[in-house]
Every structure is written in C-alpha cells, then in structure tokens.
Design a protein around this motif. Structure first.
Motif, PDB file in Angstrom:
ATOM      1  N   ALA A  24     -21.669  35.924  77.939  1.00  0.00           N
ATOM      2  CA  ALA A  24     -20.476  36.202  78.725  1.00  0.00           C
ATOM      3  C   ALA A  24     -20.682  37.472  79.552  1.00  0.00           C
ATOM      4  O   ALA A  24     -21.275  38.448  79.081  1.00  0.00           O
ATOM      5  CB  ALA A  24     -19.271  36.366  77.808  1.00  0.00           C
ATOM      6  N   ARG A  25     -20.200  37.449  80.781  1.00  0.00           N
ATOM      7  CA  ARG A  25     -20.352  38.591  81.677  1.00  0.00           C
ATOM      8  C   ARG A  25     -19.006  38.986  82.251  1.00  0.00           C
ATOM      9  O   ARG A  25     -18.066  38.193  82.257  1.00  0.00           O
ATOM     10  CB  ARG A  25     -21.297  38.221  82.834  1.00  0.00           C
ATOM     11  CG  ARG A  25     -22.735  38.021  82.421  1.00  0.00           C
ATOM     12  CD  ARG A  25     -23.579  37.631  83.629  1.00  0.00           C
ATOM     13  NE  ARG A  25     -23.235  36.307  84.117  1.00  0.00           N
ATOM     14  CZ  ARG A  25     -23.726  35.790  85.243  1.00  0.00           C
ATOM     15  NH1 ARG A  25     -24.547  36.502  85.990  1.00  0.00           N
ATOM     16  NH2 ARG A  25     -23.384  34.577  85.623  1.00  0.00           N
ATOM     17  N   ARG A  26     -18.958  40.231  82.734  1.00  0.00           N
ATOM     18  CA  ARG A  26     -17.754  40.648  83.444  1.00  0.00           C
ATOM     19  C   ARG A  26     -17.587  39.771  84.684  1.00  0.00           C
ATOM     20  O   ARG A  26     -18.552  39.436  85.354  1.00  0.00           O
ATOM     21  CB  ARG A  26     -17.841  42.110  83.856  1.00  0.00           C
ATOM     22  CG  ARG A  26     -17.888  43.086  82.678  1.00  0.00           C
ATOM     23  CD  ARG A  26     -17.871  44.516  83.200  1.00  0.00           C
ATOM     24  NE  ARG A  26     -17.905  45.493  82.118  1.00  0.00           N
ATOM     25  CZ  ARG A  26     -19.013  46.003  81.608  1.00  0.00           C
ATOM     26  NH1 ARG A  26     -20.199  45.636  82.115  1.00  0.00           N
ATOM     27  NH2 ARG A  26     -18.968  46.866  80.622  1.00  0.00           N
ATOM     28  N   ILE A  27     -16.352  39.450  85.014  1.00  0.00           N
ATOM     29  CA  ILE A  27     -16.108  38.558  86.137  1.00  0.00           C
ATOM     30  C   ILE A  27     -16.602  39.157  87.450  1.00  0.00           C
ATOM     31  O   ILE A  27     -17.032  38.450  88.363  1.00  0.00           O
ATOM     32  CB  ILE A  27     -14.607  38.196  86.217  1.00  0.00           C
ATOM     33  CG1 ILE A  27     -14.399  37.073  87.236  1.00  0.00           C
ATOM     34  CG2 ILE A  27     -13.761  39.419  86.559  1.00  0.00           C
ATOM     35  CD1 ILE A  27     -12.996  36.508  87.219  1.00  0.00           C
ATOM     36  N   GLY A  28     -16.587  40.481  87.535  1.00  0.00           N
ATOM     37  CA  GLY A  28     -17.069  41.136  88.745  1.00  0.00           C
ATOM     38  C   GLY A  28     -18.568  41.075  88.909  1.00  0.00           C
ATOM     39  O   GLY A  28     -19.087  41.342  89.999  1.00  0.00           O
ATOM     40  N   ASP A  29     -19.303  40.754  87.832  1.00  0.00           N
ATOM     41  CA  ASP A  29     -20.767  40.675  87.894  1.00  0.00           C
ATOM     42  C   ASP A  29     -21.282  39.276  88.189  1.00  0.00           C
ATOM     43  O   ASP A  29     -22.488  39.082  88.305  1.00  0.00           O
ATOM     44  CB  ASP A  29     -21.374  41.157  86.566  1.00  0.00           C
ATOM     45  CG  ASP A  29     -21.043  42.613  86.291  1.00  0.00           C
ATOM     46  OD1 ASP A  29     -20.809  43.363  87.256  1.00  0.00           O
ATOM     47  OD2 ASP A  29     -21.009  43.005  85.106  1.00  0.00           O
TER      48      ASP A  29
END
Length: 457
Positions: free
Chosen positions: A59-64
């Motif tokens: 899972a990643r930050r949505i901004g990344d």
C-alpha cells in the motif's frame, strides 16, 4: 485459517439476464423472458474467518501513485474522444452496444485505422464476419494500414495466442457474444460464456495495460444483451444510437470510470465511412441560421441538452381539418404523452380548439426530443399552425409548461442561449427568473402560456 463453511441451497439462474431465484418460475422476474431459468449446482458460499495472505503490491500514499498509467490516449476520432473523456486509458475495457446495422463495426474499424496510422499496432478480431468481408469494408472506408491486423476468430484461446504473437497496443473484439471459451459451459452467446469471456479479457487488459473495445448486442427493447454483470465488469459503457432512416448516429456515454458519463458524440454515416460532426445543429434545422427566409407556420426552434451538449432542434406541427369525429394524433421524434398533455393545456388554458382537428407533430433531421424544455416551442408551433401565422425566423424558444399553463424554469438556460447566439439567433423567449446574460440577444421572460400565444398575431 478459515472457520466453518456452509453450502447454499440449489438455485435457479436465468440464461438471458443472469437473475437468480431460489425456486423455479416460468417467467424470469428480471428480464420477463419465459422458460429461461435453469438449475445451477450448489456451492460453498461463506466462511467465518479468512487467513491473512501476502499482498501483491504494498500500500502506498495516494499522492505517490503514478498517473502515467491512467492518462488517456486519443483515438484520432474527436467525437469518440469527447465521450470517452479524452481517449482510451491503458488497460481500459470499453463496451460499445447498439442495434444491428447501426454502424458499430464501421466506427471501430475507423478507430482501429486511426490508431494504426499513429504507429500503434491494432488487432481487430471479428467473430461475425469473415476476414474478406471486413477487408472489403476497410477498402471502402480507406482503413487499410500495415499496423492493423485482422483475425477471424471465435475462440478465446486463439485470441490469447494472437496477443502473445503480435503484442498489440489496442484490441477490438466484434462481438463479445460470438466469443466462447472451453473453461465455461453453456452455448455461445449465453450468460455463462459471455461472462467468462468478458472476465478473461478484462483480466488480460489490466495485466498488460492493453485497451480493449468490445462490441455488444442489444435486445429488442434497446437494452444491452447479456448478464447485467457485464456492464459492471467493464470500465466504459457506450450506447450507439441511430435511426435506420437517417444518417445521423450518436454515441452516448452510459458509464465511464475515466470521465463524464453524460457526454454525447455525433456522427454521420456516409458511403465512404462514418464522419464525426463537431457542429451537428444544422442537421436539426430545416432552414439553418437566423438569416434564413421566413419560415412557414407551425415551426419553432428550441435548444435541448443532450448530456452536456446543447443542440438546436426545430419542432414542427400541422393542424388540419375541423369537426372530425375521430381526429388523428401523429407524433414523430417527440414524447406522445407530452404532446397529448400540451394539446389539453392549449385547449383548456389558452382556448385553442383542437379536439375536432387532426394534429401532426414532428422533429427535423430524425432527432428525438424528450426534454420538457421543448414544451414551449412545441406549444407555439401548434398554435402557429392553428392560426396559420409564422413565428419570427430569428426566435428561439425555451421553457417547460405545467398543467396550469405556467412556464417553468429549466436548467442550463445560459448555455442554451450561447449556442443559439453562436448560430445567429437574435431573440429568445425564456422562463421567468432565468437570470441570464443577454449575449447580444433580445431576451424576453415569459411566465404564462396564454400571454405568449396571444402575442402570435
């Protein structure tokens, strides 16, 4: 680790629409077809606990999250790009549905040729026609290109083999109802086969980042044939509409995960192929523009919103005869119930006697006008025909009419008037409190139908 499981009772599934029922009935509650429910096997349906597994991607930050994989690439057909929201997104699955002979294959062959001309490799799979038939159409529409490959296949495994060999940048399947797979039971075109083929093609599209366009059939009532889950599986659903007596064709967005779902693209079917119409309003006016000669009685121009697109439409009426015992009411391109309501309002609220006369109403250019915003224009056209007095040729009329004869507000009046002004109309009748800017037009707000009709002298 999993907990207890339980087995569902044997149920019944409709072979036409996929509706499931606990017991057999003669008529499907979903699609109303007779004798289509078949028994399906019991299955394991529930667990109490599910063991944790390793995620496929962290899972990643949505901004990344990168946006390159979600950017649309133009198809080369501007009107189709308008409906798609800019073009085809890598990995997107598009379902184009329409009646037989409306021009779906012609449009997609044009899209395939445009993509091939831009250096993209395209695989066009046909299951309804032979390769020679498609080649003849391509010759007629000038769609032959070295990067456009054609395969006459109906087996999903063969299609996957072509994908492995060619590695195309776009896949067109015409049509999904003609494809089958050995991994699913049922007849070709049935619910089970259509669902299995669509699931497999969707998985391939997501895995490879390959845009896929599927052609779908429609039922006799105009809805998309096959299981309803088909529309949920794909990313974009487009409806291709057109009257067989007219060259006008429209692509209407029904579902779109990448853009607006209420856009409309306009096309004209010609001998040399299908051509996009960036400005289709002229098709719907018998005499185009405000500089046209004086119109005959019984015509009025309005502006309807088809999705987000304002289109000028001309409505016509003809009132003939008197003292007819059983007068006819003929309607073409309009809502017959709406026309009947307007006739009653004109007779009861305005005093125009129509009960003993024949009334014919129609639109120009094969356009279908179902929006209530055309009520005022149609009412004035009927009154104009009855009194044999023509409306001004530079007048556009917008407004909904209630049963009391009042003129009601409609949405998007400013956009409608801007389109009318662009085409040279200088006067407009609009509902009260519309709060619009003149834009060089003489705008008159009207609130009562009787007062407007009395102005026709």
């Amino acid at each position: 680790m999993t907990g207890r499981t339980r087995t569902a009772r044997t149920g019944y599934r409709c072979t036409e629409c996929g509706h499931q029922a606990a017991q057999w009935v003669g008529r499907c509650p979903g699609c109303q077809a007779w004798g289509t429910l078949e028994q399906h096997a019991a299955r394991v349906v529930a667990t109490r606990r599910v063991a944790a597994g390793a995620p496929s991607t962290p899972a990643r930050r949505i901004g990344d999250v990168e946006l390159d994989t979600a950017r649309a690439r133009t198809t080369g057909v501007d009107e189709l790009d308008r409906v798609l929201g800019g073009g085809l997104v890598p990995g997107a699955v598009v379902l184009l549905a329409g009646e037989p002979g409306v021009g779906k294959s012609t449009l997609l062959l044009e899209v395939a040729a445009k993509a091939a001309a831009k250096g993209r490799r395209v695989l066009y799979v046909t299951g309804e026609e032979s390769a020679g038939q498609v080649r003849l159409r391509a010759e007629r529409t000038n769609a032959v290109h070295d990067e456009l490959y054609l395969a006459a296949e109906s087996d999903l495994g063969a299609i996957v083999g072509h994908l492995e060999t060619l590695t195309p940048d776009l896949l067109v399947v015409d049509s999904v109802q003609t494809m089958s797979t050995a991994d699913a039971d049922g007849a070709v075109g049935g619910v089970t086969q259509v669902r299995a083929v669509t699931v497999a093609l969707t998985a391939l599209a997501k895995e490879r980042g390959l845009p896929v366009i599927l052609v779908g059939h429609v039922t006799k009532d105009g809805s998309i044939a096959g299981p309803r889950v088909l529309e949920h599986l794909v990313d974009v659903v487009l409806s291709f509409e057109g009257d067989k007596h007219s060259t006008l064709r429209m692509v209407r967005g029904v579902k779109n995960r990448f853009g607006p779902a209420d856009e409309v693209g306009c096309f004209e079917l010609r001998d040399e192929g299908i051509v996009g119409l960036a400005d289709p309003s002229g098709l719907f006016l018998a005499r185009f523009g405000a500089t046209r000669e004086a119109v005959v009685p019984g015509t009025a121009v309005t502006v309807v919103m088809d999705g987000r697109r304002p289109l000028l439409a001309e409505v016509q009426a003809l009132v003939a005869g008197r003292d007819i015992a059983s007068p006819r009411r003929a309607v073409s391109g309009l809502d017959s119930a709406r026309v009947a309501m307007l006739l009653a309002v004109l007779e009861r609220r305005v005093g125009i006697k129509l009960h003993d006369a024949e009334v014919f109403t129609a639109t120009v250019g094969g356009m279908k006008v179902l929006e209530p915003a055309a009520d005022l224009a149609l009412a004035l056209a009927i009154a104009s025909a009855k009194r044999d007095l023509a409306l001004p040729p530079d007048l556009v009329v917008i407004g909904e009419i209630g049963l009391a004869g009042e003129v009601r507000r409609v949405a998007g009046v400013q956009r409608r008037l801007a389109e009318a002004a662009r085409l040279g109309f200088t006067r407009a009748l609009v509902p009260p409190d519309s709060d619009v800017k003149p834009n060089g037009m003489r705008i008159q707000e009207v609130g009562d139908l009787a007062l407007v009709v009395d102005g026709i002298r």
